[in-house]
Design a protein around this motif. Structure first.
Motif, PDB file in Angstrom:
ATOM      1  N   GLU A   6      35.320   4.240   0.740  1.00  0.00           N
ATOM      2  CA  GLU A   6      34.788   3.207  -0.156  1.00  0.00           C
ATOM      3  C   GLU A   6      34.691   3.732  -1.602  1.00  0.00           C
ATOM      4  OE1 GLU A   6      30.713   1.117   0.062  1.00  0.00           O
ATOM      5  OE2 GLU A   6      31.543   1.179   2.101  1.00  0.00           O
ATOM      6  N   ALA A   7      34.196   4.988  -1.705  1.00  0.00           N
ATOM      7  CA  ALA A   7      34.042   5.583  -3.042  1.00  0.00           C
ATOM      8  C   ALA A   7      35.406   5.706  -3.714  1.00  0.00           C
ATOM      9  CB  ALA A   7      33.381   6.954  -2.926  1.00  0.00           C
ATOM     10  N   GLN A   8      36.403   6.113  -2.931  1.00  0.00           N
ATOM     11  CA  GLN A   8      37.737   6.266  -3.514  1.00  0.00           C
ATOM     12  C   GLN A   8      38.245   4.934  -4.064  1.00  0.00           C
ATOM     13  OE1 GLN A   8      40.592   8.457  -1.224  1.00  0.00           O
ATOM     14  NE2 GLN A   8      42.316   7.565  -2.343  1.00  0.00           N
ATOM     15  N   ALA A   9      38.039   3.877  -3.286  1.00  0.00           N
ATOM     16  CA  ALA A   9      38.516   2.558  -3.721  1.00  0.00           C
ATOM     17  C   ALA A   9      37.799   2.121  -5.011  1.00  0.00           C
ATOM     18  CB  ALA A   9      38.279   1.533  -2.610  1.00  0.00           C
ATOM     19  N   LYS A  10      36.520   2.399  -5.072  1.00  0.00           N
ATOM     20  CA  LYS A  10      35.740   2.050  -6.273  1.00  0.00           C
ATOM     21  C   LYS A  10      36.253   2.820  -7.489  1.00  0.00           C
ATOM     22  CE  LYS A  10      30.975   0.615  -6.197  1.00  0.00           C
ATOM     23  NZ  LYS A  10      30.567   0.222  -4.882  1.00  0.00           N
ATOM     24  N   GLY A  11      36.490   4.102  -7.290  1.00  0.00           N
ATOM     25  CA  GLY A  11      36.986   4.946  -8.380  1.00  0.00           C
ATOM     26  C   GLY A  11      38.367   4.482  -8.837  1.00  0.00           C
ATOM     27  N   GLU A  12      39.202   4.130  -7.868  1.00  0.00           N
ATOM     28  CA  GLU A  12      40.560   3.682  -8.238  1.00  0.00           C
ATOM     29  C   GLU A  12      40.500   2.401  -9.055  1.00  0.00           C
ATOM     30  OE1 GLU A  12      42.926   5.759  -4.504  1.00  0.00           O
ATOM     31  OE2 GLU A  12      42.722   3.566  -4.522  1.00  0.00           O
ATOM     32  N   ALA A  13      39.569   1.530  -8.692  1.00  0.00           N
ATOM     33  CA  ALA A  13      39.449   0.263  -9.443  1.00  0.00           C
ATOM     34  C   ALA A  13      39.018   0.552 -10.885  1.00  0.00           C
ATOM     35  CB  ALA A  13      38.432  -0.653  -8.747  1.00  0.00           C
ATOM     36  N   PHE A  21      35.184  10.927  -6.641  1.00  0.00           N
ATOM     37  CA  PHE A  21      34.062  11.400  -7.469  1.00  0.00           C
ATOM     38  C   PHE A  21      33.592  10.247  -8.383  1.00  0.00           C
ATOM     39  CE2 PHE A  21      32.920  14.843 -10.881  1.00  0.00           C
ATOM     40  CZ  PHE A  21      31.610  14.889 -10.436  1.00  0.00           C
ATOM     41  N   ILE A  22      34.546   9.591  -8.992  1.00  0.00           N
ATOM     42  CA  ILE A  22      34.217   8.469  -9.890  1.00  0.00           C
ATOM     43  C   ILE A  22      33.515   7.357  -9.103  1.00  0.00           C
ATOM     44  CG2 ILE A  22      35.225   6.669 -11.386  1.00  0.00           C
ATOM     45  CD1 ILE A  22      37.510   8.782 -11.940  1.00  0.00           C
ATOM     46  N   GLY A  23      33.995   7.116  -7.888  1.00  0.00           N
ATOM     47  CA  GLY A  23      33.392   6.073  -7.053  1.00  0.00           C
ATOM     48  C   GLY A  23      31.937   6.370  -6.727  1.00  0.00           C
ATOM     49  N   PHE A  24      31.644   7.613  -6.348  1.00  0.00           N
ATOM     50  CA  PHE A  24      30.251   7.986  -6.048  1.00  0.00           C
ATOM     51  C   PHE A  24      29.374   7.864  -7.299  1.00  0.00           C
ATOM     52  CE2 PHE A  24      32.013  10.380  -2.310  1.00  0.00           C
ATOM     53  CZ  PHE A  24      31.306   9.671  -1.347  1.00  0.00           C
ATOM     54  N   GLY A  55      24.984   4.652  -9.595  1.00  0.00           N
ATOM     55  CA  GLY A  55      24.471   4.364 -10.941  1.00  0.00           C
ATOM     56  C   GLY A  55      24.057   5.645 -11.647  1.00  0.00           C
ATOM     57  N   SER A  56      24.820   6.707 -11.412  1.00  0.00           N
ATOM     58  CA  SER A  56      24.461   8.017 -11.966  1.00  0.00           C
ATOM     59  C   SER A  56      24.851   8.111 -13.441  1.00  0.00           C
ATOM     60  CB  SER A  56      25.211   9.076 -11.152  1.00  0.00           C
ATOM     61  OG  SER A  56      25.271  10.288 -11.838  1.00  0.00           O
ATOM     62  N   GLU A  57      24.006   8.813 -14.206  1.00  0.00           N
ATOM     63  CA  GLU A  57      24.363   9.064 -15.616  1.00  0.00           C
ATOM     64  C   GLU A  57      25.140  10.365 -15.769  1.00  0.00           C
ATOM     65  OE1 GLU A  57      21.245   6.986 -18.594  1.00  0.00           O
ATOM     66  OE2 GLU A  57      20.506   8.809 -17.645  1.00  0.00           O
ATOM     67  N   LEU A  58      24.939  11.264 -14.809  1.00  0.00           N
ATOM     68  CA  LEU A  58      25.644  12.547 -14.865  1.00  0.00           C
ATOM     69  C   LEU A  58      25.846  13.031 -13.430  1.00  0.00           C
ATOM     70  CD1 LEU A  58      26.749  15.168 -15.979  1.00  0.00           C
ATOM     71  CD2 LEU A  58      24.454  15.851 -16.625  1.00  0.00           C
ATOM     72  N   SER A  59      27.085  13.130 -13.020  1.00  0.00           N
ATOM     73  CA  SER A  59      27.400  13.540 -11.649  1.00  0.00           C
ATOM     74  C   SER A  59      28.060  14.915 -11.675  1.00  0.00           C
ATOM     75  CB  SER A  59      28.345  12.534 -10.999  1.00  0.00           C
ATOM     76  OG  SER A  59      27.751  11.254 -11.049  1.00  0.00           O
ATOM     77  N   SER A  60      27.940  15.604 -10.552  1.00  0.00           N
ATOM     78  CA  SER A  60      28.437  16.985 -10.515  1.00  0.00           C
ATOM     79  C   SER A  60      29.095  17.258  -9.166  1.00  0.00           C
ATOM     80  CB  SER A  60      27.274  17.969 -10.666  1.00  0.00           C
ATOM     81  OG  SER A  60      26.454  17.621 -11.747  1.00  0.00           O
ATOM     82  N   LYS A  61      30.016  18.222  -9.171  1.00  0.00           N
ATOM     83  CA  LYS A  61      30.588  18.684  -7.909  1.00  0.00           C
ATOM     84  C   LYS A  61      29.988  20.030  -7.560  1.00  0.00           C
ATOM     85  CE  LYS A  61      35.127  16.514  -7.891  1.00  0.00           C
ATOM     86  NZ  LYS A  61      36.594  16.750  -7.899  1.00  0.00           N
ATOM     87  N   MET A  62      29.767  20.241  -6.256  1.00  0.00           N
ATOM     88  CA  MET A  62      29.300  21.540  -5.796  1.00  0.00           C
ATOM     89  C   MET A  62      30.277  22.095  -4.768  1.00  0.00           C
ATOM     90  SD  MET A  62      28.465  21.318  -2.402  1.00  0.00           S
ATOM     91  CE  MET A  62      27.170  22.381  -1.849  1.00  0.00           C
ATOM     92  N   VAL A  63      30.262  23.423  -4.643  1.00  0.00           N
ATOM     93  CA  VAL A  63      30.894  24.058  -3.478  1.00  0.00           C
ATOM     94  C   VAL A  63      29.832  24.934  -2.828  1.00  0.00           C
ATOM     95  CG1 VAL A  63      33.242  24.112  -4.424  1.00  0.00           C
ATOM     96  CG2 VAL A  63      31.744  26.048  -4.836  1.00  0.00           C
ATOM     97  N   VAL A  86      24.005  12.412  -9.195  1.00  0.00           N
ATOM     98  CA  VAL A  86      24.574  12.564  -7.857  1.00  0.00           C
ATOM     99  C   VAL A  86      25.418  13.828  -7.824  1.00  0.00           C
ATOM    100  CG1 VAL A  86      26.630  11.150  -8.279  1.00  0.00           C
ATOM    101  CG2 VAL A  86      25.762  11.362  -5.980  1.00  0.00           C
ATOM    102  N   ILE A  87      25.341  14.516  -6.696  1.00  0.00           N
ATOM    103  CA  ILE A  87      26.124  15.741  -6.521  1.00  0.00           C
ATOM    104  C   ILE A  87      26.977  15.559  -5.276  1.00  0.00           C
ATOM    105  CG2 ILE A  87      25.992  18.237  -6.100  1.00  0.00           C
ATOM    106  CD1 ILE A  87      23.112  18.058  -7.366  1.00  0.00           C
ATOM    107  N   ILE A  88      28.267  15.791  -5.407  1.00  0.00           N
ATOM    108  CA  ILE A  88      29.127  15.677  -4.218  1.00  0.00           C
ATOM    109  C   ILE A  88      29.754  17.038  -3.916  1.00  0.00           C
ATOM    110  CG2 ILE A  88      29.650  13.254  -4.768  1.00  0.00           C
ATOM    111  CD1 ILE A  88      32.607  14.206  -5.168  1.00  0.00           C
ATOM    112  N   GLU A  89      30.051  17.217  -2.664  1.00  0.00           N
ATOM    113  CA  GLU A  89      30.719  18.461  -2.264  1.00  0.00           C
ATOM    114  C   GLU A  89      32.211  18.342  -2.523  1.00  0.00           C
ATOM    115  OE1 GLU A  89      30.186  19.509   1.879  1.00  0.00           O
ATOM    116  OE2 GLU A  89      31.201  21.439   1.622  1.00  0.00           O
TER     117      GLU A  89
END
Ligand code: UTP
Length: 475
Positions: free
Chosen positions: A86-93, A255-258, A263-271, A386-389
């Motif tokens: 779902e997130a991917q589809a949102k980001g693609e849009a 990432f963009i979808g999440f 409704g995040s103002e600043l999102s980050s990736k983690m490993v 929001v933080i995504i892996e």
């Protein structure tokens, strides 16, 4: 006496003009210009609060701090594949609607690498030694083609490398991008000072200035007019990455979808941290705020603590990949809100300087203080962070050092492993060692460079499939 010189005299920094009379008119004008850009009140305040208070360390861990929550990868414990789709589809849009710009911070001095030139011009790919800038350009071009919208690219340089960076793009026809979609701007500078807060001279007409840190990107985005231009172009999401990481997915739809979904103002990736002592910052939470604790601020007992599954509790390593909301950048970067300003951090460094007799001294020990802002200090100001892996092997292998860890060699090998994975997924037979490193060095163009299966379909469509040999380039 010029206005700026009087101002410096009045604030105990008159020595900056000690050799003024010996300068040519051009040199005088240049010194005036450098001096006028310095906020002496800010320097005085930083001298008191950071240097003279003995408070040389940044925030220590406080009681309310907990490990950050993050969205795990779909194939990991707690991962939800449907949510990622779902997130991917949102980001693609959002990408098809032209809402996203790429943004690279490339203003650093790259001292550890020791390469003579802007770091973005450093050759990193295993066979062709394509530069970091070219790798990003081709990835951005590929995403622009996939989503049918040219993705603008903003590149922050510093005074030291601005002209050379721009000239490199010009000499290489912007690597296939349209030149009016690539925007360069310079970041701010801060003077180096001594323990008393006296500004150091690098030469008779030159203040010892250095870039104000990657956190300076927020104000530079505002001051340069980049944010205004994004607004005019309907761009409200800024995909931030560093110049040293060739594995980066410059544009990542999930990432963009999440980012949008929450409704995040600043999102980050983690490993997940590779081991307890790994020297990366760690995402934490305090109430509804997220923050990054530098590894030096995370006490050992926290760094080693494990959960019921035996995994590190504070495992969310920060890899400097973010999505910013344009309005959030505007709010923080304009400095309009006193309470929403990035703090400065202090670095004690060796800085060559001009002594009172006009001779350059190159100290053997740290003699000066530099002030820098860090971009992750914006996190506590952000609503709904929001933080995504992400999978380290598909997003992060920086070139920091000349040798050893995080060097050109390790990064080239990580690229080779990625090419091998793509090739194997496309049905090609690839011999690798236990670490996934292929026995032959080949290269896949960043124009296929993502995990959308572009490479596999291009390979499928090839009538004459080449042998996988050393030096093969799949374009
Ligand atoms: P680093 O912290 O790795 O610093 O920057 P650096 O200056 O590149 O390298 P060293 O420490 O001197 O060896 C991480 C990212 O932040 C950018 C760098 O260009 C890199 O992309 N950066 C850093 C800036 O854009 N401006 C700065 O003032 C500092």
């Amino acid at each position: 006496m010029s206005e700026v010189r009087r101002h410096f005299e009045a604030n105990g920094q008159g020595h900056v003009f000690a050799f003024y009379e010996s300068l040519s008119d051009d040199e005088k004008a240049s010194l005036d210009e450098q001096a006028a850009a310095i906020d002496l009140d800010e320097i005085a305040e930083l001298t008191v609060t950071l240097i003279q208070s003995n408070n040389h360390e940044s925030a220590k861990i406080s009681d309310g701090i907990e490990p950050a929550n993050y969205i795990p990868l779909p194939n990991k414990e707690g991962g939800d594949p449907a949510r990622w789709i779902e997130a991917q589809a949102k980001g693609e849009a959002a990408l098809r609607a032209g809402r996203v710009a790429a943004f690279t911070v490339a203003g650093g001095q790259g001292t550890r690498l020791g390469y003579d030139g802007p770091k973005g011009t450093f050759g990193v790919t295993p066979v062709l030694k394509k530069s970091l800038f070219q790798v990003f350009a081709e990835k951005i071009l590929a995403s622009s083609q996939i989503f049918g919208r040219p993705i603008p690219w903003y590149i922050m340089t510093s005074r030291i490398n601005h002209e050379a960076s721009e000239a490199f793009f010009e000499a290489n026809d912007y690597f296939g991008l349209s030149s009016d979609r690539v925007h360069f701007f310079s970041q701010g500078l801060m003077p180096a000072v001594d323990a008393e807060g006296k500004i150091l001279l690098a030469d008779k007409g030159e203040i010892a200035l250095s870039p104000d840190g990657h956190g300076g990107s927020l104000r530079a985005l505002v001051r340069s007019g980049a944010v205004r231009q994004m607004e005019a172009d309907g761009i409200d999401i800024i995909s931030y990455f560093q110049v040293d990481n060739p594995l980066i997915r410059c544009i990542d739809p999930s990432f963009i979808g999440f980012h949008l979904e929450t409704g995040s103002e600043l999102s980050s990736k983690m490993v997940p941290k590779a081991y307890a002592g790994e020297k990366v910052g760690v995402f934490c939470e305090e109430g509804d705020k997220a923050l990054v604790l530098e590894y030096s601020d995370l006490p050992d007992k926290f760094a080693r603590a494990t959960d019921e599954n035996g995994e590190l509790l504070y495992r969310a390593g920060s890899i400097a990949i973010h999505l910013f909301n344009r309005d959030f950048v505007n709010r923080l970067g304009s400095g309009a809100e006193e309470s929403a300003r990035l703090p400065f951090h202090l670095a004690h460094k060796k800085v060559s300087y001009l002594d009172t007799t006009g001779n350059v001294q190159s100290p053997a020990e740290p003699n000066a203080y530099k002030f820098e802002m860090f971009v992750f200090d914006a996190l506590p100001f952000a609503a709904n962070p929001v933080i995504i892996e992400t999978a380290r092997e598909d997003d992060f292998s920086p070139v920091k050092n000349a040798n050893g860890v995080d060097s050109a060699v390790t990064s080239s090998e990580d690229q080779l492993r990625q090419f091998a994975r793509w090739a194997i997924a496309a049905g090609i037979e690839v011999e690798t060692d236990d670490t996934g490193l292929p026995k032959v060095a080949f290269e896949v163009s960043p124009l296929f460079g993502d995990t959308t299966g572009r490479f596999a379909s291009a390979w499928d469509a090839l009538e004459d499939k080449p042998e996988l040999t050393d030096g093969l380039v799949l374009v």
